[in-house]
Design a protein around this motif. Structure first.
Motif, PDB file in Angstrom:
ATOM      1  N   UNK A   1      74.554-112.083  29.128  1.00  0.00           N
ATOM      2  CA  UNK A   1      74.604-110.774  28.483  1.00  0.00           C
ATOM      3  C   UNK A   1      73.337-110.568  27.667  1.00  0.00           C
ATOM      4  N   UNK A   2      72.865-109.334  27.620  1.00  0.00           N
ATOM      5  CA  UNK A   2      71.740-108.992  26.747  1.00  0.00           C
ATOM      6  C   UNK A   2      70.498-109.819  27.016  1.00  0.00           C
ATOM      7  N   UNK A   3      70.143-109.971  28.278  1.00  0.00           N
ATOM      8  CA  UNK A   3      68.966-110.766  28.638  1.00  0.00           C
ATOM      9  C   UNK A   3      67.675-110.170  28.100  1.00  0.00           C
ATOM     10  N   UNK A   4      66.710-111.035  27.840  1.00  0.00           N
ATOM     11  CA  UNK A   4      65.370-110.610  27.410  1.00  0.00           C
ATOM     12  C   UNK A   4      64.395-110.870  28.556  1.00  0.00           C
ATOM     13  N   UNK A   5      63.415-110.020  28.686  1.00  0.00           N
ATOM     14  CA  UNK A   5      62.440-110.166  29.761  1.00  0.00           C
ATOM     15  C   UNK A   5      61.153-110.798  29.227  1.00  0.00           C
ATOM     16  N   UNK A   6      60.714-111.855  29.897  1.00  0.00           N
ATOM     17  CA  UNK A   6      59.408-112.419  29.587  1.00  0.00           C
ATOM     18  C   UNK A   6      58.343-111.446  30.074  1.00  0.00           C
ATOM     19  N   UNK A   7      57.414-111.077  29.197  1.00  0.00           N
ATOM     20  CA  UNK A   7      56.332-110.182  29.617  1.00  0.00           C
ATOM     21  C   UNK A   7      55.626-110.759  30.836  1.00  0.00           C
ATOM     22  N   UNK A   8      55.219-109.880  31.753  1.00  0.00           N
ATOM     23  CA  UNK A   8      54.590-110.350  32.993  1.00  0.00           C
ATOM     24  C   UNK A   8      53.332-111.155  32.714  1.00  0.00           C
TER      25      UNK A   8
ATOM     26  N   UNK B   1      61.999-110.484  40.356  1.00  0.00           N
ATOM     27  CA  UNK B   1      62.634-109.987  39.121  1.00  0.00           C
ATOM     28  C   UNK B   1      63.464-111.086  38.450  1.00  0.00           C
ATOM     29  N   UNK B   2      62.869-112.268  38.356  1.00  0.00           N
ATOM     30  CA  UNK B   2      63.571-113.401  37.758  1.00  0.00           C
ATOM     31  C   UNK B   2      62.884-113.897  36.478  1.00  0.00           C
ATOM     32  N   UNK B   3      62.123-113.027  35.829  1.00  0.00           N
ATOM     33  CA  UNK B   3      61.467-113.394  34.570  1.00  0.00           C
ATOM     34  C   UNK B   3      62.313-112.938  33.372  1.00  0.00           C
ATOM     35  N   UNK B   4      63.618-113.247  33.440  1.00  0.00           N
ATOM     36  CA  UNK B   4      64.577-112.892  32.397  1.00  0.00           C
ATOM     37  C   UNK B   4      65.246-114.159  31.878  1.00  0.00           C
TER      38      UNK B   4
ATOM     39  N   UNK C   1      60.901-120.033  23.872  1.00  0.00           N
ATOM     40  CA  UNK C   1      60.507-121.398  24.265  1.00  0.00           C
ATOM     41  C   UNK C   1      59.317-121.367  25.231  1.00  0.00           C
ATOM     42  N   UNK C   2      59.391-120.508  26.237  1.00  0.00           N
ATOM     43  CA  UNK C   2      58.310-120.419  27.228  1.00  0.00           C
ATOM     44  C   UNK C   2      56.987-120.061  26.548  1.00  0.00           C
ATOM     45  N   UNK C   3      57.036-119.127  25.626  1.00  0.00           N
ATOM     46  CA  UNK C   3      55.821-118.733  24.916  1.00  0.00           C
ATOM     47  C   UNK C   3      55.275-119.896  24.082  1.00  0.00           C
ATOM     48  N   UNK C   4      56.163-120.615  23.412  1.00  0.00           N
ATOM     49  CA  UNK C   4      55.736-121.778  22.625  1.00  0.00           C
ATOM     50  C   UNK C   4      55.093-122.842  23.506  1.00  0.00           C
ATOM     51  N   UNK C   5      55.753-123.163  24.622  1.00  0.00           N
ATOM     52  CA  UNK C   5      55.230-124.211  25.501  1.00  0.00           C
ATOM     53  C   UNK C   5      53.891-123.800  26.107  1.00  0.00           C
ATOM     54  N   UNK C   6      53.757-122.528  26.438  1.00  0.00           N
ATOM     55  CA  UNK C   6      52.494-122.080  27.045  1.00  0.00           C
ATOM     56  C   UNK C   6      51.329-122.216  26.068  1.00  0.00           C
ATOM     57  N   UNK C   7      51.593-121.999  24.784  1.00  0.00           N
ATOM     58  CA  UNK C   7      50.530-122.171  23.785  1.00  0.00           C
ATOM     59  C   UNK C   7      50.097-123.636  23.706  1.00  0.00           C
ATOM     60  N   UNK C   8      51.060-124.549  23.809  1.00  0.00           N
ATOM     61  CA  UNK C   8      50.716-125.978  23.801  1.00  0.00           C
ATOM     62  C   UNK C   8      49.964-126.361  25.069  1.00  0.00           C
TER      63      UNK C   8
ATOM     64  N   UNK D   1      44.613-122.763  30.688  1.00  0.00           N
ATOM     65  CA  UNK D   1      44.611-121.674  29.714  1.00  0.00           C
ATOM     66  C   UNK D   1      46.029-121.261  29.335  1.00  0.00           C
ATOM     67  N   UNK D   2      46.994-121.955  29.858  1.00  0.00           N
ATOM     68  CA  UNK D   2      48.399-121.643  29.616  1.00  0.00           C
ATOM     69  C   UNK D   2      49.221-122.103  30.792  1.00  0.00           C
ATOM     70  N   UNK D   3      50.269-121.334  31.121  1.00  0.00           N
ATOM     71  CA  UNK D   3      51.210-121.725  32.174  1.00  0.00           C
ATOM     72  C   UNK D   3      51.461-120.585  33.150  1.00  0.00           C
ATOM     73  N   UNK D   4      51.690-120.977  34.392  1.00  0.00           N
ATOM     74  CA  UNK D   4      52.269-120.076  35.384  1.00  0.00           C
ATOM     75  C   UNK D   4      53.771-120.348  35.402  1.00  0.00           C
ATOM     76  N   UNK D   5      54.550-119.307  35.148  1.00  0.00           N
ATOM     77  CA  UNK D   5      55.994-119.438  35.002  1.00  0.00           C
ATOM     78  C   UNK D   5      56.686-118.961  36.274  1.00  0.00           C
ATOM     79  N   UNK D   6      57.464-119.857  36.868  1.00  0.00           N
ATOM     80  CA  UNK D   6      58.255-119.510  38.046  1.00  0.00           C
ATOM     81  C   UNK D   6      59.579-118.882  37.651  1.00  0.00           C
ATOM     82  N   UNK D   7      60.606-119.150  38.414  1.00  0.00           N
ATOM     83  CA  UNK D   7      61.895-118.490  38.196  1.00  0.00           C
ATOM     84  C   UNK D   7      62.527-118.883  36.864  1.00  0.00           C
ATOM     85  N   UNK D   8      63.030-117.879  36.177  1.00  0.00           N
ATOM     86  CA  UNK D   8      63.913-118.067  35.023  1.00  0.00           C
ATOM     87  C   UNK D   8      65.306-117.644  35.509  1.00  0.00           C
ATOM     88  N   UNK D   9      65.763-116.462  35.119  1.00  0.00           N
ATOM     89  CA  UNK D   9      67.055-115.941  35.588  1.00  0.00           C
ATOM     90  C   UNK D   9      66.899-114.496  36.032  1.00  0.00           C
TER      91      UNK D   9
END
Length: 278
Positions: free
Chosen positions: A43-50, A63-66, A74-81, A89-97
Motif C-alpha cells: 500500500x502507498x508505494x513510493x517511486x524511486x526517481x528514474x 515499471x518496477x522502480x517502486x 535505502x537505495x539512495x543511501x547505498x548509491x551514495x556509498x 559514480x553510483x548504482x544501476x538499480x534493477x527491479x524493486x516492486x
C-alpha cells in the motif's frame, strides 16, 4: 484498528499477477507492506526517481522502480556509498516492486511487498543513460565455473558495495552466487559480522538482491526467519563444493509439484483494498 474486509469469493479466485501487473500507479494509502516477500502486496508505494545524483533505475518499461519509502531511502543511501568506489559514480538499480507490489507477470517470486531490490554488478560510470539505452544495456556476469568462483569482472569495489549494503541495520539478507560469498569470506580481514547477512543463492551473478526487514510498526508485514548464527562462510563453501562435485541424484526423490499461480485468495485480505484504492 479497522479490520480489512474479507475478499469477495469471485475476486478470491482471480490470478493475482494479472490484477497487480495491470496497475500503473501506487494506491493513495498510507505506506504499508502486507504479507510476506513472496505472498503479499504494498500500500502507498513510493517511486524511486528514474535518475538521481548517484543512481539510475534500469528497464523503465517494466515499471518496477517502486517500493516502500524505507526501500527508496535505502537505495539512495547505498548509491551514495557506491559512488565513493573507484570507477563507480553510483548504482544501476534493477527491479524493486510493482506500484502496488504483488505477484509479477514475469520473473520474481518475491519482490511483492516493496522491500526487495536488485542491484546491478555493472559499474555505474554513466548516469546519463537515456530510457532507450537503459532497455538495451546489460549488466555483467561476475561468476565462472557455474558460480563456484568469481571471474575477472569481480573487483574489490563489488566487495565494498556488498559490505556497505549488508552493514545497514535495515537489511535482513542479501542473495548472491556462492563463489562471491566465498571470495568475500576469504578477502575480508576486518569486521566479519556483515557476512552473516550475505547468503549464497542460485543465479545472482549479474546482480545481487537486497531484502530489507519489515519496517518498525508494520503490523501486517511478515519477516523472514533470521539467518543462522555465524558468518555463513562454511555454508557457502559447501555450496561451492556441490557445484564442483555434484552429489549423485537421489533415486527416491519425488519430482517437485508444479508451482500454482497465486490467486487473490492466497494473499492477505488487505491486498484487495490495495487493489481497489484510488
Amino acid at each position: 484498528m479497522e479490520r480489512p474486509r474479507s475478499i469477495d469469493p469471485v475476486l478470491s479466485s482471480k490470478q493475482a499477477k494479472q490484477l497487480f501487473g495491470a496497475k500503473s500507479g501506487a494506491s493513495q494509502q498510507s505506506s504499508a507492506p502486507y504479507g510476506s516477500y513472496s505472498r503479499g502486496c504494498l500500500a502507498g508505494g513510493a517511486q524511486l526517481a528514474e535518475t538521481g545524483p548517484t543512481w539510475q533505475a534500469m528497464r523503465l518499461s517494466r515499471n518496477r522502480n517502486w517500493g516502500h519509502p524505507e526501500l527508496v531511502d535505502y537505495v539512495q543511501d547505498l548509491s551514495r556509498k557506491a559512488a565513493q568506489q573507484p570507477g563507480w559514480n553510483g548504482l544501476y538499480i534493477g527491479d524493486m516492486s510493482q506500484p502496488r507490489g504483488g505477484p509479477m507477470l514475469t520473473g520474481h517470486a518475491s519482490h511483492q511487498i516493496g522491500l526487495d531490490v536488485d542491484v546491478w554488478m555493472l559499474p555505474a560510470n554513466n548516469l546519463s543513460l537515456s530510457a532507450r539505452e537503459r532497455e538495451n544495456i546489460s549488466s555483467i556476469s561476475t561468476r565462472r565455473s557455474s558460480g563456484a568462483y568469481t571471474n575477472n569482472n569481480w573487483t574489490r569495489a563489488h566487495h565494498e558495495i556488498v559490505k556497505a549494503a549488508a552493514s545497514d541495520p535495515r537489511v535482513a539478507r542479501i542473495f548472491i552466487f556462492p563463489g562471491a560469498k566465498v571470495q568475500m569470506c576469504n578477502d575480508e580481514k576486518g569486521d566479519r559480522a556483515w557476512l552473516r547477512k550475505v547468503r549464497p543463492w542460485y543465479g545472482h551473478h549479474y546482480h545481487f538482491h537486497v531484502r530489507l526487514s519489515c519496517p518498525r510498526g508494520a503490523k501486517g508485514c511478515v519477516d523472514q526467519a533470521a539467518p543462522p548464527a555465524g558468518d555463513g562462510c562454511a555454508d557457502a563453501q559447501a555450496w561451492v563444493n556441490n557445484i564442483l562435485n555434484p552429489p549423485p541424484p537421489d533415486p527416491n526423490a519425488k519430482p517437485a509439484p508444479p508451482k500454482r499461480e497465486l490467486t487473490m485468495g492466497d494473499l492477505p485480505a488487505q491486498c484487495a483494498d490495495v487493489l481497489a484504492a484510488n
